[in-house]
Design an enzyme around this catalytic site. Sequence first.
Site, short mmCIF file in Angstrom:
data_model
loop_
_atom_site.label_atom_id
_atom_site.label_comp_id
_atom_site.label_asym_id
_atom_site.label_seq_id
_atom_site.Cartn_x
_atom_site.Cartn_y
_atom_site.Cartn_z
N PHE A 1 0.85 -1.19 0.00
CA PHE A 1 0.00 0.00 0.00
C PHE A 1 0.88 1.23 0.00
CE2 PHE A 1 -4.54 1.03 0.66
CZ PHE A 1 -5.08 -0.15 0.17
N GLN B 1 -7.84 14.52 3.63
CA GLN B 1 -7.12 13.77 2.61
C GLN B 1 -7.92 13.60 1.32
OE1 GLN B 1 -6.39 9.29 3.01
NE2 GLN B 1 -4.33 10.14 3.04
N HIS C 1 -8.06 11.37 -2.03
CA HIS C 1 -7.57 10.09 -2.53
C HIS C 1 -7.36 10.21 -4.03
CE1 HIS C 1 -7.42 5.84 -3.47
NE2 HIS C 1 -7.45 5.53 -2.19
N LEU D 1 -14.78 5.37 -4.72
CA LEU D 1 -13.40 4.94 -4.61
C LEU D 1 -13.04 3.73 -5.47
CD1 LEU D 1 -10.94 5.79 -2.91
CD2 LEU D 1 -11.38 3.76 -1.55
N GLU E 1 -6.99 1.91 -3.28
CA GLU E 1 -5.56 2.02 -3.50
C GLU E 1 -4.95 0.65 -3.80
OE1 GLU E 1 -3.45 4.78 -0.98
OE2 GLU E 1 -1.84 3.31 -0.78
N ARG F 1 -0.79 9.37 -0.55
CA ARG F 1 -1.94 9.92 -1.25
C ARG F 1 -1.86 11.41 -1.51
NH1 ARG F 1 -6.39 6.36 1.99
NH2 ARG F 1 -5.80 4.45 0.93
N HIS G 1 -11.58 12.20 0.85
CA HIS G 1 -11.62 10.81 1.30
C HIS G 1 -11.58 10.63 2.80
CE1 HIS G 1 -11.15 6.54 0.97
NE2 HIS G 1 -9.97 6.55 1.54
N ARG H 1 -2.81 10.67 6.30
CA ARG H 1 -2.96 9.27 6.72
C ARG H 1 -2.43 8.34 5.64
NH1 ARG H 1 -6.98 5.04 5.68
NH2 ARG H 1 -8.15 6.37 4.28
C1 LIG Z 1 -14.52 4.21 0.20
C2 LIG Z 1 -13.59 4.13 1.37
C3 LIG Z 1 -12.65 3.12 1.44
C4 LIG Z 1 -11.80 3.02 2.52
N1 LIG Z 1 -10.87 2.02 2.55
C5 LIG Z 1 -10.05 1.91 3.62
C6 LIG Z 1 -9.09 0.86 3.69
O1 LIG Z 1 -8.97 0.03 2.80
N2 LIG Z 1 -8.30 0.80 4.77
C7 LIG Z 1 -8.41 1.68 5.80
O2 LIG Z 1 -7.68 1.55 6.77
N3 LIG Z 1 -9.32 2.68 5.76
C8 LIG Z 1 -10.14 2.82 4.70
N4 LIG Z 1 -11.05 3.84 4.66
C9 LIG Z 1 -11.25 4.68 5.85
C10 LIG Z 1 -12.01 3.89 6.90
O3 LIG Z 1 -13.00 3.12 6.29
C11 LIG Z 1 -12.69 4.79 7.92
O4 LIG Z 1 -11.81 5.75 8.38
C12 LIG Z 1 -13.16 3.98 9.12
O5 LIG Z 1 -13.93 2.89 8.70
C13 LIG Z 1 -13.94 4.85 10.08
O6 LIG Z 1 -14.55 4.03 11.05
P1 LIG Z 1 -15.38 4.67 12.21
O7 LIG Z 1 -15.79 3.54 13.10
O8 LIG Z 1 -14.62 5.78 12.81
O9 LIG Z 1 -16.65 5.33 11.51
P2 LIG Z 1 -17.78 4.80 10.52
O10 LIG Z 1 -17.58 3.41 10.11
O11 LIG Z 1 -17.93 5.83 9.48
O12 LIG Z 1 -19.06 4.79 11.43
C14 LIG Z 1 -19.69 5.96 11.86
C15 LIG Z 1 -20.91 5.56 12.64
O13 LIG Z 1 -21.45 6.68 13.30
C16 LIG Z 1 -22.83 6.71 13.11
N5 LIG Z 1 -23.26 8.10 13.22
C17 LIG Z 1 -22.70 9.20 12.66
N6 LIG Z 1 -23.35 10.30 13.01
C18 LIG Z 1 -24.36 9.90 13.83
C19 LIG Z 1 -25.40 10.58 14.52
N7 LIG Z 1 -25.55 11.89 14.44
N8 LIG Z 1 -26.25 9.84 15.27
C20 LIG Z 1 -26.15 8.50 15.34
N9 LIG Z 1 -25.18 7.82 14.71
C21 LIG Z 1 -24.30 8.51 13.96
C22 LIG Z 1 -23.06 6.09 11.76
O14 LIG Z 1 -24.36 5.61 11.67
C23 LIG Z 1 -22.04 4.96 11.82
O15 LIG Z 1 -22.57 3.87 12.50
C24 LIG Z 1 -11.89 3.96 3.57
C25 LIG Z 1 -12.83 4.97 3.50
C26 LIG Z 1 -13.64 5.11 2.39
C27 LIG Z 1 -14.54 6.29 2.29
#
Ligand SMILES: Cc1cc2nc3c(=O)[nH]c(=O)nc-3n(C[C@H](O)[C@H](O)[C@H](O)COP(=O)(O)OP(=O)(O)OC[C@H]3O[C@@H](n4cnc5c(N)ncnc54)[C@H](O)[C@@H]3O)c2cc1C
Lengths: 267, 599
Positions: free
Chosen positions: B141, B254, B256, B266, B269, B300, B367, B409
């Site tokens: 990566f 960031q 992407h 997306l 990567e 990135r 991203h 990141r």
């Molecule tokens: C397309 C894409 C691909 C990616 N690929 C990778 C990868 O391969 N490797 C990597 O390391 N990272 C990757 N990332 C980044 C990574 O996926 C995220 O940073 C990570 O999953 C975030 O996890 P989280 O638990 O913080 O939030 P999230 O999984 O975004 O969860 C947020 C949660 O909060 C809840 N929520 C938000 N606001 C409220 C509210 N007001 N009230 C109630 N609930 C709420 C939502 O419902 C959800 O359940 C990628 C991101 C994207 C966009």
Amino acid sequence: MTNNGKMQSVTLRVLRYNPEVDQKQHFQEFQVEYTADTTILDALHQIKAEQDGSLTFRRSCRHAICGSCAMNVNGKNILVCKTPLRTQLDRKNRVTIRPLPFLPVIKDLVVDRSAFWEEYQRVRPWLIAPPEAPEKEFRMTPEEVEALHNAETCIMCGACYSSCQVVALNKKYIGPHALLKAFMRVMDPRDTEPGERLDEVSGSDGVFRCHTIFNCIDACPKGLNPTEAIETLRKLVQKRQAFVAARQERQKTLLPVESSTAPAAAD
Amino acid sequence: MSDTNTIVHDVIVVGAGLAGTWAAKIAAEQGVRDVAVLSKIHPLRSHSGAAQGGIAAALGNVRPVPDSGPRGPLEQLPDGATPVDNWELHMFDTIKGSDWLGDQDAIEIMVKEAIDIVYEYEHMGCVFSRTRDGRIAQRRFGGHSAPRANFAADWTGHVLLHTIHEQALRHGVKFYSEWYCMDLIVEDNICRGVVAMEIQTGKIYTMRARAVMFGTGGYGRAYKITSNAYANTGDGVAIAYQAGVPLMDMEFVQFHPTGLYKHGILMSEACRGEGGYLLNANNERFMERYAPDKMELAPRDLVSRSEQTEIDQGRGVEADGQGIYLDLRHLGREKILKRLPQVRELAIDFVGVDPIDALVPIQPTAHYSMGGIPTDADGQVIYDAEGTPVTGFFAAGECACVSVHGANRLGTNSLLEASVFGRRAGYAIARFLESGASLQSVSGDPAEKQRQRVQRLMAGNGKSSESVEKISQELKTTMTNQAGIFRDGERLIQASGTIHRLRERFANARVMDRSSCFNTDVLSALETEHLLSFSELIVAGALERKESRGAHFRTDYPKRDDENWLKHTLAYQTPDGPRLAYKAVNIDWEKYPPQERKY
Ligand SMILES: Cc1cc2nc3c(=O)[nH]c(=O)nc-3n(C[C@H](O)[C@H](O)[C@H](O)COP(=O)(O)OP(=O)(O)OC[C@H]3O[C@@H](n4cnc5c(N)ncnc54)[C@H](O)[C@@H]3O)c2cc1C
Ligand code: FES
């Protein structure tokens, strides 16, 4: 062809229902402009932004991975986020959108999936691994992993569940999505309760209820095959004892001898 | 105090992605009996599930085939051979990737615990891709000097999310699915609960708890072209800010390099990790000019800027010249089908191109949000540069800023961050309750204020009834054009003015849907209000930071300036707008002093 900017117009017929004002569901027609790139979800958003903010639907990822946006379009259950509008026009240049069938409607295109989730929980979707975890990973062959792909990529959108005739007639049926999950756990060499799981899905609400009508396969937007998984489970139910014995044997080799004594990869 | 408008739990976690669910599962496993998780969408729809490429950990399961060069094929580590990777390398790569703005103590914790948490995922049932000898498979990566992205084809986030959600259910965690958190209750620097709406009925409740944790995800939806889900509206950061909690390093967003052209969706990567090329209109692998060593696998920020430079200098592709090509053809059918099945389908579905035999048009896409709610390494939210805690309030994942990613990141480090710090927050919360934390009183009726907020949106204020959607679109265009990949003082000042006006207009805006049941019109309006709130901080932080570091690039200050700017931004809410303060970066000056960042 990736960006055919030409604007065209189409009629979207949406089956609507607002429990606070409507006695029953009714169709409403909207005119929308679209290009080659416009998805059905884009069109719904366009209506919501410009014509009727009360139009209600679920969506999040917009690329076919979160499972929010399954709806019934021209009679077929699909994910609207990944479907270009231009591919769904009927002969009268219309697209007809309904909520997923057979499920209670909350509002417009939003259905109540409670029963769907209850069945999911009923099959105990979690892995029940051997009590002693190794220092590193359990060893699985690439073939064993591949065998799970059919179930692993399920996004729980409900397209199969709401197209299943058996679900429509029998609310107690476990359903294709949950049986697919059960299949995934039964087939996983790390799971220690394949026998119990087979017992759980072999009752009157389980695998033998499936009439192999294949609606689920047609409906699945991820190209998965719940019917095949159900058939496999049926066969394994017949061979329960041998299967469980084979699993116990397999679990002896989940951990190669050298790796339990080798130092950790780093530290 | 308990009535029909009040709900009480020991712990309330907002967010059911990896961060929130890990915390909930661990707290429950540690014996906290009453753990509730709120999510505005069904937990399994959380954005973590969209992650494709992998989760970083120096397992050392594979290595490059000897003498095959930096981009040659990989093989499983032969028995008895020394691994090519270890946590120290992972640590250095992360620090360098962060352009030295990452806190090195937190980074050390993350890269060490990475190894263990990936194995824990595996033990809990996660179906990773495998090497021939049955170990977890790894790929390269960007910005990582060894192959350490552990993956499940290109749906890694999906399997991680399902796995941890299942285990949380197993441990009896209660999920409030489709509940929308609107406010955080903090009095005297002690967190007492939240206010949330049950979306299906529109009822608004005060929810009290001994501890609250936010795992509400990122804020990429402030931009027009974005890879982020509709749900990623940064609610958590905006709500915390409104409640008096500062936000850290918000200016670091960031971009992407490979979002699908026009859509922003997306293309992982992993495409480049598996060997894909980037081509300009002249069919040149232009990365040769920008990162001769790492080429397409440079980090990135650098690749996105290179693409944008090619585009700006007239070497873009497609009708409007705003695209770049991603070339996967040479990887061959088999590899694409096995390793990149999802991205192939995305290209076919959204731009009508099959990467097996055609070039895929792409462009940079917003991203990832490096900034967020400041925390220590146990998810404890902190109030200031001295580390004063906001008692009872925890955060982890993309909404938090620990900070392990600093100014940029590395791919695969955020699934890792959400998991590691979500898990640590879970333990910290259990300890916090164990130590006797009790339910704190709440003064007044905080839910009433939120009911009025909704009523205001439904009624308008009589003067005008502007559409919320228009305001939201204008904001996104402004952020993309004026606070995007390349920034300068003049454009940032304009952006600041625009946001100010949009906020004024929002005060008069009105929604069309007046019903209580499942009112997504109201939800989008609340989300837009949140976007407006934190976007102001992205711009304010960027305007003030007169240097270029990681993802923040000022054409009027193109150099990194360690003397003045090797520090974190903290933004506080005041009646006159944001007040900025700064916080030192944790650096091991002996081992990892700042260096020039070259790839
Ligand atoms: C397309 C894409 C691909 C990616 N690929 C990778 C990868 O391969 N490797 C990597 O390391 N990272 C990757 N990332 C980044 C990574 O996926 C995220 O940073 C990570 O999953 C975030 O996890 P989280 O638990 O913080 O939030 P999230 O999984 O975004 O969860 C947020 C949660 O909060 C809840 N929520 C938000 N606001 C409220 C509210 N007001 N009230 C109630 N609930 C709420 C939502 O419902 C959800 O359940 C990628 C991101 C994207 C966009
Ligand atoms: S919006 Fe996620 S599957 Fe369609």
